[in-house]
Every structure is written in structure tokens, then in C-alpha cells.
Design an enzyme around this catalytic site. Structure first.
Site, short mmCIF file in Angstrom:
data_model
loop_
_atom_site.label_atom_id
_atom_site.label_comp_id
_atom_site.label_asym_id
_atom_site.label_seq_id
_atom_site.Cartn_x
_atom_site.Cartn_y
_atom_site.Cartn_z
N CYS A 1 67.13 80.92 -35.89
CA CYS A 1 66.65 81.34 -34.57
C CYS A 1 65.58 82.43 -34.67
O CYS A 1 64.50 82.32 -34.07
CB CYS A 1 67.82 81.79 -33.69
SG CYS A 1 68.73 83.23 -34.32
N HIS B 1 71.76 85.77 -31.85
CA HIS B 1 70.87 84.65 -31.52
C HIS B 1 69.73 85.15 -30.65
O HIS B 1 69.91 86.05 -29.82
CB HIS B 1 71.63 83.55 -30.79
CG HIS B 1 70.84 82.28 -30.64
ND1 HIS B 1 70.52 81.48 -31.71
CD2 HIS B 1 70.29 81.69 -29.54
CE1 HIS B 1 69.81 80.44 -31.29
NE2 HIS B 1 69.65 80.55 -29.97
N HIS C 1 64.04 77.50 -28.62
CA HIS C 1 64.67 78.20 -29.75
C HIS C 1 65.04 77.21 -30.84
O HIS C 1 65.03 75.99 -30.63
CB HIS C 1 65.90 78.97 -29.30
CG HIS C 1 66.95 78.15 -28.60
ND1 HIS C 1 68.28 78.49 -28.55
CD2 HIS C 1 66.88 76.96 -27.91
CE1 HIS C 1 68.97 77.59 -27.87
NE2 HIS C 1 68.13 76.66 -27.47
#
Length: 199
Positions: A38, A91, A103
Site C-alpha cells: 500500500c 494501510h 490503493h
């Protein structure tokens, strides 16, 4: 700190760059077009705009300008930070406009969009804990990055996200299985690499 039109354009270009990598697989610790995690993805697309960002989501939570963590306050290119099961940020995603995020997600198998009004999107909305807007130019960005690395040194790569709507206990999506197998291999290699230094 600046809120100039050039900053908005740069953020928009970061999202446009990210769109070109939709479909690239998730790779734990990855930061190249052969595989992203991420934060590796977010760092990469902003670097393409000449903007240096730190490496992990926890470090990115201190980059740029703090914005109230609400979807209503989001602007294209904003960094959205999410908590994991233990409450720690693990994240990061880009806000892509029109109620979507862009993402690299382990639970989806790679780079893609999620609609925040969908079932998966509800997971991310409920785990959103911070929003940062990337401001600044040139040397100020580099100084800010150096300060983040001093104050918040790298610890480890971000863990896979827990939005496993594509998986269940009975049926695991093949992409998720591959991601998990890759992560185990990487961790094993890392452990073997570090082992001699611990003896």
C-alpha cells in the site's frame, strides 16, 4: 505550507499516474511496478510528481498537512490512513474523487479502486483514522521528509489489510492465496538474512 493550484494539480497527477498501474499485483514490501504494497504504491506515484514521501503508512501519517479524518473533507490525492485490528495505522490509500479510493490492497490482490459506499468501502470508512494533504515545494518537502525519518524511523513494512471481502474461511480467492504465500516467503527470506547477525 501551501494550498496553491499547483499543489492541487500535483495531487491530481499523482492519482492519474496511479490509474496506470491498476491491476499490478500486491507484493508485501513492494515499491515498483512489478508489485506494490500500500505505502510503496503511494510513495511511488507521488515520487513521479517530484514529491518525496516516507516509506510506510505509519510514517506517512506525519507527512504534509493534517486534515480532519472525514470523507466530506477529502480532496483528490489526499492520503487516507487506516487502522488495523490492533488500532495501529497499517494501510494507506489515495482519495481518487467521486467517493473512491485508489490503493494497493492485499485483500483485493493488487492496485485498484474501491467505492466507499460499497461493502468493502464501508470497511475502509469505518477504519479511517487520519488524512494528510501533501503540501510544500522542493527543499521544504525534503526537510520535512528528513524530520519524519528522524522522529519516526522505519520499523517494518505495512501488514496486509484486513478488508478480506474477497475471501472467506471456506473459499480463498486465488490472488489472496498467492499474496499470502509470497508474504510468507519474503518473511522467511528476511529472517534467514537477519539470522547470522543475531548469532
Amino acid at each position: 505550507v501551501t494550498n496553491s493550484g499547483s499543489t492541487r494539480k500535483r495531487a491530481s497527477r499523482a492519482v492519474a499516474t496511479g490509474r496506470r498501474y491498476v491491476g499490478v499485483p500486491y507484493v508485501w514490501g513492494g515499491s515498483t511496478p512489478s508489485g506494490f504494497d500500500c505505502s510503496g504504491f503511494v510513495q511511488y506515484v507521488y515520487r513521479k510528481q517530484g514529491v518525496p514521501l516516507p516509506r510506510t503508512s505509519r510514517q506517512m501519517a506525519h507527512a504534509g498537512q493534517k486534515i480532519k479524518a472525514s470523507v466530506a473533507n477529502l480532496r483528490e490525492g489526499d492520503l487516507m490512513l487506516f487502522r488495523g485490528r490492533n488500532g495501529v495505522i497499517n494501510h494507506v490509500a489515495l482519495y481518487a474523487g467521486r467517493n473512491r479510493i485508489l490503493h494497493s490492497s492485499s485483500s483485493a490482490g493488487g492496485v485498484g479502486f474501491d467505492d466507499l459506499s460499497s461493502k468493502r468501502g464501508q470497511y475502509f470508512r469505518s477504519h479511517l483514522v487520519a488524512v494528510r494533504r501533501v503540501n510544500g515545494e522542493g527543499r521544504s518537502l525534503l526537510r520535512a521528509l528528513e524530520q519524519i525519518y528522524r522522529d519516526f524511523p522505519f520499523e517494518e513494512f505495512d501488514a496486509p489489510d484486513q478488508a478480506r471481502e474477497c475471501c472467506s474461511l471456506l473459499r480463498v480467492h486465488p490472488r489472496c492465496r498467492l499474496v499470502e504465500q509470497h508474504e510468507l516467503r519474503v518473511r522467511g527470506e528476511r529472517a534467514r538474512h537477519l539470522e547470522p547477525a543475531l548469532v
